[in-house]
Design a protein around this motif. Structure first.
Motif, PDB file in Angstrom:
ATOM      1  N   GLN A 102     -10.619 -10.138   2.094  1.00  0.00           N
ATOM      2  CA  GLN A 102      -9.720  -9.319   1.284  1.00  0.00           C
ATOM      3  C   GLN A 102     -10.281  -7.898   1.141  1.00  0.00           C
ATOM      4  O   GLN A 102      -9.568  -6.917   1.277  1.00  0.00           O
ATOM      5  CB  GLN A 102      -9.549  -9.983  -0.097  1.00  0.00           C
ATOM      6  N   GLU A 115      -8.622  -4.381   2.488  1.00  0.00           N
ATOM      7  CA  GLU A 115      -8.364  -3.232   1.603  1.00  0.00           C
ATOM      8  C   GLU A 115      -9.110  -1.995   2.101  1.00  0.00           C
ATOM      9  O   GLU A 115      -8.610  -0.880   2.012  1.00  0.00           O
ATOM     10  CB  GLU A 115      -8.773  -3.559   0.163  1.00  0.00           C
ATOM     11  N   GLY A 155      -6.011  -0.349   2.829  1.00  0.00           N
ATOM     12  CA  GLY A 155      -5.616  -0.034   1.465  1.00  0.00           C
ATOM     13  C   GLY A 155      -5.703   1.464   1.225  1.00  0.00           C
ATOM     14  O   GLY A 155      -5.994   2.222   2.142  1.00  0.00           O
ATOM     15  N   SER A 196      -1.584  -4.085  -0.041  1.00  0.00           N
ATOM     16  CA  SER A 196      -1.294  -2.796   0.577  1.00  0.00           C
ATOM     17  C   SER A 196      -0.422  -2.976   1.808  1.00  0.00           C
ATOM     18  O   SER A 196      -0.640  -3.883   2.596  1.00  0.00           O
ATOM     19  CB  SER A 196      -2.600  -2.117   0.991  1.00  0.00           C
ATOM     20  N   ARG A 224       1.009   0.463  -2.424  1.00  0.00           N
ATOM     21  CA  ARG A 224       0.494  -0.697  -3.134  1.00  0.00           C
ATOM     22  C   ARG A 224       1.652  -1.452  -3.766  1.00  0.00           C
ATOM     23  O   ARG A 224       2.518  -0.856  -4.402  1.00  0.00           O
ATOM     24  CB  ARG A 224      -0.468  -0.247  -4.241  1.00  0.00           C
TER      25      ARG A 224
END
Ligand SMILES: [Zn+2]
Length: 143
Positions: A52, A56, A60, A127, A134
């Protein structure tokens, strides 16, 4: 870029991977590490947390500028997007069985993917791989 080599490694992607490829790799890893599949395997949750974070870091806000423009523009865009994320209700998302993820149609026309493994892990903000928007998914956690 160089400092994000770890993130690409985490997703099993090479330096030339596109955002789409990164997202597919991320979803595949999330599927693998879902508790329903990984079960109580030691380290699966920690591994998922790393996947994760890698995702990101790559896609992200404030993501690798190599994927989305120059660093300053990326930072400014990330700042705007941090302030302006959208809230969606889990009930309004489509479930994609193959990806084991909920999909939300983004303003850019792409889908923002919320893997069930991430939701189960308590992650609620995702994202967009294309525009970095977001999306916060509102849902009741079932304890
Ligand atoms: Zn988007």
């Amino acid at each position: 870029m160089g400092d994000l080599a770890w993130a690409r490694r985490e997703l099993g992607c090479g330096p030339d991977a596109t955002r789409r490829e990164l997202r597919d790799a991320y979803l595949a890893r999330a599927r693998e590490l879902h508790p329903d599949r990984a079960g109580a395997r030691a380290g699966a949750a920690a591994e998922f947390a790393r996947v994760q974070r890698a995702w990101e870091a790559l896609c992200g806000p404030g993501a690798d500028p190599a994927l989305g423009g120059d660093a300053r523009a990326a930072a400014a865009a990330a700042e705007r997007q941090r302030a302006a994320h959208v809230e969606v209700d889990l009930d309004d998302l489509r479930f994609d069985e193959a990806a084991d993820a909920f999909l939300s149609r983004c303003r850019c026309g792409d889908d923002v993917a919320a893997p069930t493994a991430a939701l189960d892990a308590g992650v609620d903000t995702f994202s967009c791989a294309t525009c970095s928007l977001r999306v916060r998914v509102a849902y009741e956690r079932v304890e």
